[in-house]
Design an enzyme around this catalytic site. Structure first.
Site, PDB file in Angstrom:
ATOM      1  N   TYR A 122       0.859  -1.185   0.000  1.00 17.44           N
ATOM      2  CA  TYR A 122       0.000   0.000   0.000  1.00 17.44           C
ATOM      3  C   TYR A 122       0.895   1.236   0.000  1.00 17.44           C
ATOM      4  O   TYR A 122       1.517   1.562   0.994  1.00 17.44           O
ATOM      5  CB  TYR A 122      -0.906  -0.038   1.223  1.00 17.44           C
ATOM      6  CG  TYR A 122      -1.988   1.034   1.267  1.00 17.44           C
ATOM      7  CD1 TYR A 122      -2.148   1.967   0.247  1.00 17.44           C
ATOM      8  CD2 TYR A 122      -2.855   1.096   2.350  1.00 17.44           C
ATOM      9  CE1 TYR A 122      -3.129   2.936   0.297  1.00 17.44           C
ATOM     10  CE2 TYR A 122      -3.843   2.062   2.417  1.00 17.44           C
ATOM     11  CZ  TYR A 122      -3.982   2.984   1.400  1.00 17.44           C
ATOM     12  OH  TYR A 122      -4.957   3.944   1.459  1.00 17.44           O
ATOM     13  N   LYS A 170      -1.539  -1.216  -4.090  1.00 10.51           N
ATOM     14  CA  LYS A 170      -2.461  -0.104  -4.279  1.00 10.51           C
ATOM     15  C   LYS A 170      -1.619   1.158  -4.331  1.00 10.51           C
ATOM     16  O   LYS A 170      -0.886   1.469  -3.388  1.00 10.51           O
ATOM     17  CB  LYS A 170      -3.466  -0.005  -3.130  1.00 10.51           C
ATOM     18  CG  LYS A 170      -4.408   1.184  -3.297  1.00 10.51           C
ATOM     19  CD  LYS A 170      -5.326   1.381  -2.105  1.00 10.51           C
ATOM     20  CE  LYS A 170      -6.215   2.615  -2.337  1.00 10.51           C
ATOM     21  NZ  LYS A 170      -7.044   2.933  -1.152  1.00 10.51           N
TER      22      LYS A 170
END
Length: 315
Positions: A145, A175
């Site tokens: 992330y 992400k």
């Protein structure tokens, strides 16, 4: 470099970082949370539980553990879930990641440890490696992330390359919430087969032709069906139509404080003002802000269909 992707990533998907409702005493409201998760899945979205817009870092370890159990007990398929399991404390990250893996979740979305700044890639590699080794499961799938504007700790391409080389069956995606399209495009080019999720549906028009895995987006909380329709579009004309619709809504909402704005919208369509509650240091939108945003969305013919399940919980 090849990676081992879960079957849930066989085609582009949208995942929502599910907003978390609170009671009047600011305890987590599990029944409302579960009902909202059920609505999201019914609208075609997966669940990125405990993401930034879930106020995950305002939740305790025990609360995150219990909420995941409540969602599982409700019969929602864990293969639709990417819980956020990153934490500053290594034992917390291990415990959250182990729990998600043992539950059968499709993957664990992992922030880097974000308190210490200026840490090296060696230190970050050790963090992710220690979690992977401690969980010790062939079923574990980690998605990194990258949100440096919040964490102050970037996930570099060199770190991604190193993690994939050592853990090709475990570290399978990322992400990218940096907001830097050049970075997203470079990752898509450099790491084919790696599941790269932009954090905004407004980028899908550019990202999908380059192989993006879909998106993990804040506004998937309010327009999951529209984003899923964009991802499932067959013709270029259909895709362009949905791109325009989802991007316009995204732009309207992201101009406001994101979490309070999302909760105000859910509260309006669920006819349940309790959804506006946030934990400090966040503050809810005031009525003027919320009213102006809802007027803007109304002008766009925006709606959140089939919210009866949430209204029933409120009753």
């Amino acid at each position: 470099m090849s990676v081992s992707l879960p079957s849930v990533f066989a085609k582009p998907r949208v995942f929502a970082p599910v907003v978390t409702p609170f009671t009047a005493g600011l305890d987590v409201d599990a029944p409302r949370f579960v009902a909202f998760c059920q609505w999201l899945v019914g609208q075609g979205a997966g669940l990125a539980l405990f993401g930034t817009n879930s106020e995950a870092n305002s939740l305790s370890l025990a609360e995150r553990h219990a909420l995941l159990d409540h969602v599982l007990e409700a019969g929602i398929d864990p293969a639709q879930m990417l819980p956020g399991t990153g934490a500053c404390a290594l034992p917390d990250a291990i415990a959250l990641t182990r729990h998600a893996t043992e539950a059968g979740c499709a993957g664990a979305l992992m922030l880097p440890p974000f308190f210490y700044k200026g840490v090296s890639d060696d230190g970050l590699f050790a963090y992710y490696s220690d979690v992977i080794q401690a969980v010790g499961s062939d079923q574990l799938r980690v998605l990194l992330y990258h949100i440096p504007q919040f964490t102050g700790v970037p996930i570099t391409h060199a770190l991604i390359e190193r993690l994939i080389a050592v853990y090709p069956h475990t570290v399978v995606g990322i992400k990218d919430s940096s907001g830097d399209w050049a970075n997203t495009a470079a990752m898509l080019e450099k790491f084919p087969g790696f599941a790269v999720f932009p954090a905004s549906e407004a980028l899908l028009g550019k990202a999908l032709p380059l192989g993006a895995a879909g998106c993990i987006s804040a506004t998937a909380n309010i327009q999951p069906r529209a984003i899923a329709s964009l991802l499932n579009a067959v013709t270029l004309e259909e895709r362009a139509e949905w791109e325009g619709k989802v991007a316009t809504v995204r732009l309207a909402v992201q101009a406001q404080p994101m979490i309070p704005a999302l909760k105000s919208i859910v509260a309006h369509f669920a006819k349940d003002s309790s959804w506006t509650r946030v934990r400090a240091p966040l503050t809810p939108m005031n009525p003027a802000q919320s009213g102006a945003l809802l007027q803007q969305l109304q002008a766009l013919d925006f709606s959140m269909p089939s919210m009866a399940s949430l209204a029933a919980v409120a009753a």
